[in-house]
Each structure stands twice: as C-alpha cells, then as structure tokens.
Design a protein around this motif. Structure first.
Motif, PDB file in Angstrom:
ATOM      1  N   VAL A  39      -3.506   2.211  -7.284  1.00  0.00           N
ATOM      2  CA  VAL A  39      -3.509   0.698  -6.505  1.00  0.00           C
ATOM      3  C   VAL A  39      -3.787   1.119  -4.972  1.00  0.00           C
ATOM      4  O   VAL A  39      -3.454   1.781  -4.259  1.00  0.00           O
ATOM      5  N   PRO A  40      -4.799   0.173  -4.468  1.00  0.00           N
ATOM      6  CA  PRO A  40      -5.242   0.202  -3.375  1.00  0.00           C
ATOM      7  C   PRO A  40      -4.405  -0.727  -2.446  1.00  0.00           C
ATOM      8  O   PRO A  40      -3.996  -1.738  -2.677  1.00  0.00           O
ATOM      9  N   LEU A  41      -4.353  -0.232  -1.252  1.00  0.00           N
ATOM     10  CA  LEU A  41      -3.777  -1.253  -0.386  1.00  0.00           C
ATOM     11  C   LEU A  41      -4.921  -1.592   0.721  1.00  0.00           C
ATOM     12  O   LEU A  41      -5.555  -0.981   1.125  1.00  0.00           O
ATOM     13  N   SER A  42      -5.035  -3.051   0.496  1.00  0.00           N
ATOM     14  CA  SER A  42      -6.227  -3.665   1.279  1.00  0.00           C
ATOM     15  C   SER A  42      -6.092  -4.208   2.319  1.00  0.00           C
ATOM     16  O   SER A  42      -5.101  -5.057   2.399  1.00  0.00           O
ATOM     17  N   GLY A  45      -4.322  -8.468   6.841  1.00  0.00           N
ATOM     18  CA  GLY A  45      -3.625  -8.841   5.734  1.00  0.00           C
ATOM     19  C   GLY A  45      -3.402  -7.500   5.109  1.00  0.00           C
ATOM     20  O   GLY A  45      -4.425  -7.050   4.478  1.00  0.00           O
ATOM     21  N   VAL A  46      -2.390  -7.463   4.400  1.00  0.00           N
ATOM     22  CA  VAL A  46      -1.943  -6.176   3.766  1.00  0.00           C
ATOM     23  C   VAL A  46      -1.396  -6.542   2.248  1.00  0.00           C
ATOM     24  O   VAL A  46      -0.638  -7.462   2.267  1.00  0.00           O
ATOM     25  N   ALA A  50       1.435  -9.439  -3.200  1.00  0.00           N
ATOM     26  CA  ALA A  50       1.501 -10.409  -2.240  1.00  0.00           C
ATOM     27  C   ALA A  50       0.516  -9.773  -1.076  1.00  0.00           C
ATOM     28  O   ALA A  50       0.629  -8.666  -0.776  1.00  0.00           O
ATOM     29  N   ILE A  51      -0.102 -10.630  -0.291  1.00  0.00           N
ATOM     30  CA  ILE A  51      -0.727 -10.556   0.861  1.00  0.00           C
ATOM     31  C   ILE A  51      -0.029 -10.975   2.053  1.00  0.00           C
ATOM     32  O   ILE A  51       0.321 -12.147   2.210  1.00  0.00           O
ATOM     33  N   LEU A  52       0.332  -9.965   2.901  1.00  0.00           N
ATOM     34  CA  LEU A  52       1.128 -10.367   4.259  1.00  0.00           C
ATOM     35  C   LEU A  52       0.541 -10.247   5.513  1.00  0.00           C
ATOM     36  O   LEU A  52      -0.331  -9.069   5.549  1.00  0.00           O
ATOM     37  N   SER A  53       0.437 -10.876   6.437  1.00  0.00           N
ATOM     38  CA  SER A  53      -0.484 -10.509   7.617  1.00  0.00           C
ATOM     39  C   SER A  53       0.808 -10.043   8.624  1.00  0.00           C
ATOM     40  O   SER A  53       1.779 -10.265   8.949  1.00  0.00           O
ATOM     41  N   ILE A  54       0.322  -8.670   8.871  1.00  0.00           N
ATOM     42  CA  ILE A  54       1.053  -7.657   9.645  1.00  0.00           C
ATOM     43  C   ILE A  54       0.270  -7.057  10.792  1.00  0.00           C
ATOM     44  O   ILE A  54      -0.814  -6.704  10.600  1.00  0.00           O
ATOM     45  N   PRO A  55       0.879  -7.383  11.867  1.00  0.00           N
ATOM     46  CA  PRO A  55       0.335  -6.477  13.254  1.00  0.00           C
ATOM     47  C   PRO A  55       0.081  -4.976  12.998  1.00  0.00           C
ATOM     48  O   PRO A  55       0.728  -4.350  12.233  1.00  0.00           O
TER      49      PRO A  55
END
Length: 126
Positions: free
Chosen positions: A26-29, A39-40, A82-87
C-alpha cells in the motif's frame, strides 16, 4: 500524454505526484494541495473487515488534535481509505476501529512508543 517517471529507492515521481512506498503493498500518496499542504492517502486493510467486524475506521493523530471521529475512512469494497490535507511535518497517528479500538498502521515503516503502553505510527509529510 507525457509522464515523467523517476524510480528511486522508496518513491516514484510521476509528473508532480509523489508516491511513497511505506510498505510492500500500500503506497502513501502525496499530491500538492497548496502551499505547505499535502494530500495524504490513508489506507487500512485489517483483520475483521471481511467478516463485518470492522464497521468504521477513522484516523486520529497530532494533525487533527487526536480527534477519534473527525477524519473517517470510506470502505471501497476491499479496503478503507481517505485523503486528508495535512501540512508538512512529522506526526504520530493511529487508526480508530469501531470508535474504541486504537491500532497503529500495520503498514507504516516508522512507529514509536506512545508513552501509555501502546504504539503510534509516524507520518512524515515533506
């Protein structure tokens, strides 16, 4: 359509999308979401999902104030994501299963003791 593909030890660069391989499967994109934001993609595939024992999966960590039900993943038929926006930064996190079971990300390469007898996964966003 022209793609720039560059393979390195643990990541691929395809145009301006960085894909970090944090496990075998599983990649972390990471994709650009604005200045200092990424976007994580969080993915959970764990025991019990095929038997219906897993009814909800959320991600809780430093990036959301350890909220247990704020950032929940969606079941796609074979996995939760889920894709989360993370600094940019370094963050401890866990998955919250069914609202009360804390589990580290089984595919994360980095983990640390949480100070309470458990384990947190570590996410580094460039």
């Amino acid at each position: 359509m022209h793609f720039i593909l560059r393979a390195c030890r643990n990541f691929l660069l395809l145009n301006s999308i960085l894909v970090l391989f944090l496990s075998d499967c599983v990649p972390l994109s990471l994709t650009g979401q604005g200045w200092g934001q990424q976007g994580v993609l969080f993915v959970y595939q764990g025991a019990g999902q095929r038997t219906g024992q897993v009814r909800s999966v959320c991600v809780s960590g430093v990036f959301n104030g350890w909220a247990a039900d704020q950032d929940c993943l969606r079941f796609t038929g074979s996995r939760w994501e889920a894709i989360l926006s993370i600094p940019s930064g370094r963050y401890a996190y866990v998955f919250v299963i069914n609202g009360d079971q804390l589990r580290p990300d089984p595919r994360a390469l980095l983990q640390e003791d949480d100070g309470f007898g458990g384990v947190n996964s570590i996410l580094v966003v460039p």
